[in-house]
Design a protein around this motif. Structure first.
Motif: not given
Length: 635
Positions: A493, A150, A166, A201-202, A170
């Motif tokens: 995922r 990320q 992790e 985060r994403i 994520d």
């Protein structure tokens, strides 16, 4: 077009010529080895890196491999660390890497890949787990980079940082404990200073206060324990392994060699005799010593004998010294035999180089670096070794260098008679093993060289086809690894998404239960408040009634009744009392006068207090109202 197809035509002509005279193309073993070395030199178009790290600590189960997805082996102290090495720790295990003054520590249940390590860059990738990094040298700051799935972390000044990947699905957490770092991720770039952390985060990034745990305390304790102030004055801080020298030896100064370090070992100890040889690309056979301090003295500087004891001379202090797999001279070959336990075997031997010996590497090295390795300011006199003999010579059978595993020196048999090195004996290092040791020779060029050694009688065209097939197989293996990694990441995922949905449903259920409990509490509070208000009104009404109730006197004194709050008409005048004559004897009684109605007096200012009438005086008239409401006048 002519220039383009000229090499192909030449190869075809060479192939035809080779097939016609195949009976005359007999190659000897020595010439094959020289051709193999030449092929390796031609394949290695890039210069070997001059900076290599080391594993300085292993606690628990720690594995090291050559690339992601490939076979791994147990890690050991003093193992060289270079590009594309992958380190993995089991839960509860820890390990430490040292690259000059830079310390990299990995916590349990973590995986760290050294994606690039050379003279100009230090790039790491944390697949999962926790890593602590300390950078002291300002020259290393622009070369450092650490990536996660990320975020990308770069330092803007020396300091200490902690990265978790992790640990939460994520999510990457970058904590700056000292210094300053730049964090890029989720489409944003921010500067994180000491004491702060960035959670990436994403889709979002947020900052928070940095937190420390026992892993950070352990890393700080290691930094405080590995301060080698004396060694840093003699070798600098960018020589990998310098931090162990102060604890295991002592420093002195020599007029012939400059600074000398003498280890705390037995009197008959000899360098390069307690460890193992392993083949690591692109350098070749590399020495891994068993001593905890055995890294810097075996990859930098030279060894000398002073008063019949071995001492290490590091040479001049450099900003960044050049690393070598082993600074030794090799002896032996196909025609050099030594007696081992009543058997005469072909052997290979090595001895530590002195400042007067020239180091000749078996890998590609620039002339400038070769000059730095062989330039000694303090070497003012020639060596006094006898012709044909070398101090500290160690010999093992030659077949040990052709197996799959490393060459373990302590278990090798010792020769029963001293070997005599004849003048002119070849001094090249042993060739690479016939079979690549699984997990280490992962470079495509090294695999191609090893396979070519087993097929040395192939012609030029066949060799080119063989190389093409080897490249295709390597590309297929790489694609297979990438596909497997992609499938694994996709499964992880999907599992993460399902876990997130379950967690979200659980949070919503708990939220509804919490809201229902709050609603019931509000309703109960409202009912209790209404009851309290009703009871208060009742108490106020009872109090008011008690205040308005007429008082009753228990004494015999005449009192006036509490007047009616309604207004009453009062008579205009009170009738006058007439004097009565005393009755005479024998006179008939006179009838009593009828009672007269007299209005009650006006109410007093304090209605709650009973109204008392002062006691009557003599000859005074007093009016009162009896129980039937009739006013009477008394004297």
């Amino acid at each position: 077009m002519t220039h383009r197809f000229a090499p192909t035509a030449a190869l075809l002509v060479l192939a035809a010529f080779s097939s016609s005279v195949s009976a005359q193309t007999v190659l000897q073993t020595d010439s094959l080895e020289q051709g193999q070395v030449q092929l390796q030199d031609d394949a290695q178009v890039a210069e070997a890196p001059g900076r290599v790290g080391r594993i300085s600590l292993v606690q628990g189960k720690v594995d090291i491999g050559g690339d992601v997805g490939l076979e791994t082996a147990p890690a050991q102290v003093n193992w060289p660390i270079t590009s594309r090495n992958l380190l993995s720790t089991a839960p509860g295990a820890r390990t430490e890497l040292r690259i000059g003054s830079t310390a990299i520590r990995l916590d349990g249940d973590s995986s760290l890949e050294v994606t690039e390590l050379d003279d100009d860059s230090l790039r790491l990738r944390l697949h999962y787990g926790s890593v602590s990094v300390r950078v002291m040298n300002v020259d290393v700051v622009p070369e450092f980079e650490l990536r996660t799935a990320q975020a990308t972390v770069r330092l803007t000044q020396p300091g200490r940082l902690r990265v978790d990947a992790e640990r939460e699905r994520d999510t990457s957490l970058v904590s700056v404990l000292d210094g300053e770092a730049q964090v890029d991720g989720a489409g944003a770039s921010l500067t994180v200073r000491a004491g702060r952390a960035a959670q990436v985060r994403i889709e979002d990034v947020r900052t928070l206060q940095a937190q420390r745990d026992n892993f950070d305390d352990w890393s700080l304790t290691r930094d405080q324990a590995l301060v080698a102030a004396q060694s840093s004055r003699h070798v600098g801080t960018e020589m990998t392994g310098y931090e162990e020298l102060d604890r295991y030896g002592s420093w002195s100064t020599s007029s012939d060699y400059g600074s000398l370090w003498t280890p705390q070992v037995a009197a008959d100890w000899t360098p390069y005799r307690d460890g193992s040889w392993t083949f690591i690309a692109p350098w070749g056979w590399t020495w891994v010593d068993n001593a905890p301090w055995g890294y810097a003295p075996f990859h930098y500087g030279r060894w000398v004998q002073v008063r019949d004891r071995w001492a290490w001379a590091p040479g001049r202090i450099e900003r960044r010294p050049v690393w070598s797999p082993a600074l030794v001279g090799w002896v032996g070959g196909s025609n050099w035999n030594v007696g081992f336990q009543s058997h005469n075997l072909a052997a290979h031997g090595w001895y530590p180089l002195s400042p007067y010996d020239r180091y000749v590497p078996g890998y590609r090295l620039s002339s400038e670096r070769l000059r730095r390795l062989n330039d000694w300011r303090h070497a003012t006199r020639r060596a006094q070794n006898q012709p044909g003999r070398h101090n500290g010579l160690t010999v093992v059978p030659r077949d040990q260098f052709g197996g799959r595993g490393p060459v373990i020196v302590p278990r090798a048999p010792r020769p029963n008679r001293p070997p005599q090195v004849a003048p002119g004996t070849p001094g090249s290092a042993p060739p690479p093993p016939l079979v690549a040791r699984a997990g280490w020779n992962r470079d495509q060029r090294d695999r191609r060289d090893l396979l070519e050694r087993a097929n040395v009688e192939r012609t030029g065209v066949e060799r080119m086809q063989f190389e093409q097939q080897a490249r295709e197989r390597g590309e297929q293996e790489r694609l297979a690894r990438e596909r497997n990694n992609g499938e694994r990441l996709a499964r992880e995922r999907m599992d993460g998404q399902e876990r997130a949905l379950r967690e979200q449903g659980e949070r919503e259920r708990m939220g509804r239960e919490f809201e229902n409990r709050n609603q019931m509490d509000r309703m109960r509070f409202q009912v209790e408040r209404n009851d309290r208000e009703r009871m208060g009104r009742e108490r106020m009404r009872e109090q008011s009634e008690r205040n308005q109730r007429q008082p009753v006197m228990s004494t015999g004194a005449p009192v006036f009744a509490r007047p009616d709050p309604r207004p009453q008409s009062r008579p205009e005048s009170r009738p006058e009392s007439r004097p009565e004559s005393r009755p005479t004897l024998n006179a008939p009684p006179r009838p009593a006068a009828p009672p007269q109605m007299v209005a009650p007096p006006a109410p007093r200012p304090q209605p709650s207090a009973p109204a008392f009438t002062p006691p009557p005086r003599n000859n005074d008239q007093r009016a009162h109202t009896d129980a039937r409401g009739v006013s009477r006048v008394e004297r």
